[in-house]
Design a protein around this motif. Sequence first.
Motif, PDB file in Angstrom:
ATOM      1  N   LEU A   1      -4.431   5.930 -16.308  1.00 49.44           N
ATOM      2  CA  LEU A   1      -4.610   4.606 -15.716  1.00 49.44           C
ATOM      3  C   LEU A   1      -5.160   4.762 -14.308  1.00 49.44           C
ATOM      4  CD1 LEU A   1      -1.194   3.067 -16.817  1.00 49.44           C
ATOM      5  CD2 LEU A   1      -3.362   3.003 -18.043  1.00 49.44           C
ATOM      6  N   ILE A   2      -6.130   3.929 -13.956  1.00 48.73           N
ATOM      7  CA  ILE A   2      -6.777   4.013 -12.650  1.00 48.73           C
ATOM      8  C   ILE A   2      -6.724   2.646 -11.985  1.00 48.73           C
ATOM      9  CG2 ILE A   2      -8.876   4.622 -11.396  1.00 48.73           C
ATOM     10  CD1 ILE A   2      -9.735   6.260 -13.832  1.00 48.73           C
ATOM     11  N   GLU A   3      -6.166   2.620 -10.783  1.00 47.93           N
ATOM     12  CA  GLU A   3      -6.148   1.407  -9.968  1.00 47.93           C
ATOM     13  C   GLU A   3      -6.795   1.731  -8.630  1.00 47.93           C
ATOM     14  OE1 GLU A   3      -2.102   0.259  -9.594  1.00 47.93           O
ATOM     15  OE2 GLU A   3      -1.712   0.244 -11.771  1.00 47.93           O
ATOM     16  N   SER A   4      -7.680   0.857  -8.173  1.00 50.99           N
ATOM     17  CA  SER A   4      -8.367   1.143  -6.922  1.00 50.99           C
ATOM     18  C   SER A   4      -8.852  -0.142  -6.278  1.00 50.99           C
ATOM     19  CB  SER A   4      -9.549   2.087  -7.166  1.00 50.99           C
ATOM     20  OG  SER A   4     -10.136   2.479  -5.941  1.00 50.99           O
ATOM     21  N   THR A   5      -8.796  -0.155  -4.959  1.00 50.17           N
ATOM     22  CA  THR A   5      -9.316  -1.264  -4.164  1.00 50.17           C
ATOM     23  C   THR A   5     -10.259  -0.695  -3.118  1.00 50.17           C
ATOM     24  OG1 THR A   5      -7.241  -2.479  -4.460  1.00 50.17           O
ATOM     25  CG2 THR A   5      -8.713  -3.216  -2.694  1.00 50.17           C
ATOM     26  N   PRO A   6     -11.510  -1.124  -3.111  1.00 49.93           N
ATOM     27  CA  PRO A   6     -12.457  -0.600  -2.105  1.00 49.93           C
ATOM     28  C   PRO A   6     -11.917  -0.774  -0.686  1.00 49.93           C
ATOM     29  CG  PRO A   6     -13.634  -1.857  -3.783  1.00 49.93           C
ATOM     30  CD  PRO A   6     -12.171  -2.062  -4.040  1.00 49.93           C
ATOM     31  N   GLY A   7     -11.958   0.328   0.041  1.00 47.19           N
ATOM     32  CA  GLY A   7     -11.488   0.316   1.418  1.00 47.19           C
ATOM     33  C   GLY A   7     -10.010   0.565   1.582  1.00 47.19           C
ATOM     34  N   LYS A   8      -9.244   0.597   0.474  1.00 48.12           N
ATOM     35  CA  LYS A   8      -7.798   0.775   0.588  1.00 48.12           C
ATOM     36  C   LYS A   8      -7.260   1.973  -0.179  1.00 48.12           C
ATOM     37  CE  LYS A   8      -6.708  -4.096   1.409  1.00 48.12           C
ATOM     38  NZ  LYS A   8      -5.896  -5.258   0.971  1.00 48.12           N
ATOM     39  N   GLY A   9      -8.108   2.684  -0.895  1.00 52.02           N
ATOM     40  CA  GLY A   9      -7.652   3.866  -1.605  1.00 52.02           C
ATOM     41  C   GLY A   9      -7.537   3.661  -3.106  1.00 52.02           C
ATOM     42  N   SER A  10      -7.091   4.719  -3.794  1.00 46.21           N
ATOM     43  CA  SER A  10      -7.024   4.716  -5.255  1.00 46.21           C
ATOM     44  C   SER A  10      -5.685   5.247  -5.722  1.00 46.21           C
ATOM     45  CB  SER A  10      -8.149   5.574  -5.846  1.00 46.21           C
ATOM     46  OG  SER A  10      -9.416   5.121  -5.413  1.00 46.21           O
ATOM     47  N   LYS A  11      -5.344   4.881  -6.967  1.00 42.22           N
ATOM     48  CA  LYS A  11      -4.099   5.323  -7.578  1.00 42.22           C
ATOM     49  C   LYS A  11      -4.389   5.754  -9.011  1.00 42.22           C
ATOM     50  CE  LYS A  11       0.603   3.649  -8.574  1.00 42.22           C
ATOM     51  NZ  LYS A  11       1.504   2.470  -8.459  1.00 42.22           N
ATOM     52  N   PHE A  12      -4.089   7.013  -9.320  1.00 42.95           N
ATOM     53  CA  PHE A  12      -4.300   7.567 -10.657  1.00 42.95           C
ATOM     54  C   PHE A  12      -2.931   7.854 -11.270  1.00 42.95           C
ATOM     55  CE2 PHE A  12      -8.191   8.247  -8.440  1.00 42.95           C
ATOM     56  CZ  PHE A  12      -9.200   8.190  -9.394  1.00 42.95           C
ATOM     57  N   ILE A  13      -2.746   7.373 -12.505  1.00 43.86           N
ATOM     58  CA  ILE A  13      -1.454   7.537 -13.182  1.00 43.86           C
ATOM     59  C   ILE A  13      -1.683   8.193 -14.541  1.00 43.86           C
ATOM     60  CG2 ILE A  13       0.595   6.378 -14.077  1.00 43.86           C
ATOM     61  CD1 ILE A  13      -0.043   4.033 -12.219  1.00 43.86           C
TER      62      ILE A  13
END
Length: 432
Positions: free
Chosen positions: A410-422
């Motif tokens: 699962l990939i969550e990301s917001t431009p300018g705020k970083g990313s989260k990989f699960i």
Amino acid sequence: MISALARFAFIVFLALIAAFIALFNWGAEWAICIGIFFLSIPLVNSYINLARLRKYALNDSIENMLLPSGYWEEVFFRLQRLVKNLKLKMRDVEQQHNHFIEAFQASPNGILMLDGDDQIEWCNSIAESFFGLHYKRDVMQRINFLVRRPEFIQYLAKRNFDEPLLMERMGPDSSLSLMLQAFPFGDQRHLLLVQNVTDMQKADAMRRDFVANVSHEMRTPITVLMGFLETVQSLNLEKNQRDQYFEMMMSQAQRMKSLVEDLLTLANLEANSLPALNNEVNIKTVMALLKNDAEALSQGKHTFSFEILSSENLLGDEREILSAFSNLVSNAIRYTPDSGAIEVRWRINAHGQGEFIVMDTGPGIAPEHLSRLTERFYRVDRSRSRDTGGTGLGLAIVKHIASRHQAQLLIESTPGKGSKFILRFPKERLST
């Protein structure tokens, strides 16, 4: 025939005897009436039997008719046996016909039967979906009136069916690639077989893109190496310049080595679709190795946080698990600017699933890129990926390893705020 004449002669004989008796006792009028009466008895019987036969014939149930007595018994018995045999043969033919139709319907390929004028005699449901046909509506319609593709009309007109025809942008949403070929049979009829080759076309395109990408990725470091080697060979360089060139050449060679290793890893994963092993993987050991590698790769440029929030271990292939976790962590380091923070966690979520989480404070990823991140050689920023030593295969490797361990990426990301990989593992992959 002789038996029938004998019976008829016997009836006539009885009628004559009765008429003579009546003639001597009651006169000529009674003799004629009694003679006609005796002769009419078989006629009435025949009429009754014929009427019964007509009734059962109209109801298509001759085989269920009660047999009369006398001469008609044999006739009806033979007729019943003939009808039963014919119906059995017809039932066998219908069953065979239905079996053939069911087989054609079960075929993954489209099948159309065309007569000598290219009119549709029959087609299966797959062919209906391929060409937008409806059998009951389009039966005995010319196929070239319904499929108005120039290449298809030309293919039928030439009557040269030795080679198949490829038709692009077919199907309900114009997304299918169809390979069709006509085969003559019977009296100037043709069997049109249609195969969906969309996946094959995509696979060929992927192979071509893969070869092109590998060639492109290898060409750059090889060109740089050759340039440095020519410079070293042709110029009398000072030691510090030569050492600098050697260091840059080593960097390019290391890049090629990493690319080849990732390609081999990906090839091995794709060749083995079986579930991964169920060996216990110690999370504490894995996290310790990840921390050492991360600090070595970062060289003090990032802030790290490694947390183990649950004591459960994983069941799987330790080498593959370490490779997947390492790829996620190294990607976070490469794409996070200096002084950024990277958090790595192992936990059990509220549903009892194991989660390996990597969060960074990097530039983030635009939503349109998220669905393609696991494609081979796909990069959001190609120049930055090369500068940081990425091969473009890391997330593709992670995706295959996750699949072998029944896990989700699962990939969550917001431009300018970083990313989260699960990486989320099912309960069956956990060991207490």
